[in-house]
Enzyme design. Structure first.
Site, PDB file in Angstrom:
ATOM      1  N   HIS A  36       0.009   2.838   7.675  1.00 49.60           N
ATOM      2  CA  HIS A  36      -0.624   3.597   8.314  1.00 49.60           C
ATOM      3  C   HIS A  36       0.136   4.733   9.292  1.00 49.60           C
ATOM      4  O   HIS A  36       0.083   5.744   9.192  1.00 49.60           O
ATOM      5  CB  HIS A  36      -1.383   2.757   9.461  1.00 49.60           C
ATOM      6  CG  HIS A  36      -2.345   1.802   8.940  1.00 49.60           C
ATOM      7  ND1 HIS A  36      -2.319   0.449   9.023  1.00 49.60           N
ATOM      8  CD2 HIS A  36      -3.674   2.129   8.495  1.00 49.60           C
ATOM      9  CE1 HIS A  36      -3.518   0.093   8.568  1.00 49.60           C
ATOM     10  NE2 HIS A  36      -4.075   0.996   8.066  1.00 49.60           N
ATOM     11  N   SER A 187      -3.537  -4.186   5.740  1.00 46.63           N
ATOM     12  CA  SER A 187      -3.946  -5.157   7.135  1.00 46.63           C
ATOM     13  C   SER A 187      -4.213  -6.696   6.541  1.00 46.63           C
ATOM     14  O   SER A 187      -4.156  -7.551   7.435  1.00 46.63           O
ATOM     15  CB  SER A 187      -5.240  -4.537   7.743  1.00 46.63           C
ATOM     16  OG  SER A 187      -4.768  -3.264   8.124  1.00 46.63           O
ATOM     17  N   ARG A 188      -4.918  -6.713   5.569  1.00 43.08           N
ATOM     18  CA  ARG A 188      -5.324  -7.928   4.830  1.00 43.08           C
ATOM     19  C   ARG A 188      -4.000  -8.905   4.605  1.00 43.08           C
ATOM     20  O   ARG A 188      -4.328 -10.087   4.512  1.00 43.08           O
ATOM     21  CB  ARG A 188      -6.111  -8.011   3.622  1.00 43.08           C
ATOM     22  CG  ARG A 188      -7.411  -7.213   4.011  1.00 43.08           C
ATOM     23  CD  ARG A 188      -8.209  -7.611   2.640  1.00 43.08           C
ATOM     24  NE  ARG A 188      -9.954  -7.118   3.199  1.00 43.08           N
ATOM     25  CZ  ARG A 188     -10.438  -5.995   3.149  1.00 43.08           C
ATOM     26  NH1 ARG A 188      -9.580  -4.962   3.019  1.00 43.08           N
ATOM     27  NH2 ARG A 188     -11.671  -5.868   3.711  1.00 43.08           N
TER      28      ARG A 188
END
Ligand code: PAF
Length: 289
Positions: A36, A187-188
């Site tokens: 990100h 994010s996982r």
């Protein structure tokens, strides 16, 4: 950095910003990582004002357990965004984004009919709903999306075409950020156990190895080899591996059937659903890989 939680405050902050410059939007669901932040850095370099939205969008989750367990790390996210030079973190509640149910159904067409489309019914419609709202509220000059979600970018381009009215908006697609062992940042990934985390890079390593293989083997042999190789690792189960045209997202049968050839994979590592992709070749641009 300003933290804004309401649409009205966002709109008035941006009316001012837009009058004297460009606005870059980075839509996210939070649990931010370097992937990100690389989008924020690109937005920062090219725009006068940078807005990052942090919103776990319920309408794009077809699996309630996935929504419930999606990591939420607002404080850490704000610290990272401040450090990355964002001007505004837009962090609305679900009621703020959806004061009433969003019943819009987008005609996303063939780009949404394959891969993630049938695997996650309703997912892309939910993405189109939330991204169109973010675009309406922000009216960005540029919006930034990571290529890990390769098909999502095609869906968003289609939504923009369908909606019209976003004149001059540039959708900027940004390369996948990887850990040093090759695993695509996600994010996982925090939900992987340490044993699973050690195995998960087999996805990107196998995809990379398949590029050499593609020189000597047929597309179908390459596709099958990727699936079989990854499936042999502990914890791993490939959901699909499709080799597609990078613009239309339609599966191709032979290497020579396309100018832009991308392999898109979704694989479970234990319970964690991971996605990744690799470009075999792209003869549609001058910076062809
Ligand atoms: O890619 C994501 O994180 C999400 O799908 C997005 C684009 C922020 C919409 O919720």
């Amino acid at each position: 950095m300003k933290i804004i939680r309401t649409v009205s405050e966002l709109k008035s902050a941006l009316a001012e910003a837009r009058s004297h410059g460009t606005v870059g939007l980075v839509p996210t669901m939070g649990a931010l990582h370097d992937g990100h932040l690389s989008l924020v850095a690109k937005a920062r370099a090219a725009n006068d004002t940078v807005v990052v939205s942090v919103f776990v969008n319920p309408t794009q989750f077809n699996n309630p357990a996935d929504l419930a367990t999606y990591p939420r790390t607002e404080e850490a996210d704000c610290r990272l965004l401040e450090g990355a030079g964002a001007d505004i973190a837009f962090i609305p509640t679900v009621d703020e984004m959806y004061p009433q149910e969003d019943t819009r159904v987008f005609d996303l067409g063939p780009v949404a009919d394959v891969m993630e489309g049938p695997m996650r019914p309703g997912h892309f419609n939910g993405v189109a709903q939330v991204v169109s709202k973010l675009f309406d509220f922000t009216r960005p000059t540029r919006a930034y999306f990571g290529e890990k979600d390769f098909q999502q970018i095609a869906v968003i381009r289609r939504m923009v075409e369908l909606q019209g009215g976003y004149d001059g908006l540039e959708i900027v697609s940004c390369p996948i950020k990887r850990h040093s062992d090759g695993l695509a940042m996600s994010s996982r990934n925090v939900r992987l156990s340490s044993e699973q985390r050690e195995v998960a890079p087999c996805i990107s390593l196998t995809l990379k190895a398949s590029v050499n293989m593609a020189r000597e083997r047929s597309l179908e042999e390459t596709r099958r080899w990727v699936t079989d190789t990854i499936d042999r690792f502990p914890f791993m189960k490939v959901e699909y591996y499709e080799i597609v045209d990078g613009l239309t997202m339609q599966p191709v049968k032979n290497w020579e059937d396309t100018e832009y050839c991308v392999g898109c994979i979704t694989a479970y590592c234990g319970e964690v659903r991971l996605i990744d992709n690799i470009t075999y070749f792209n003869h549609t641009t001058s910076d062809a890989k």
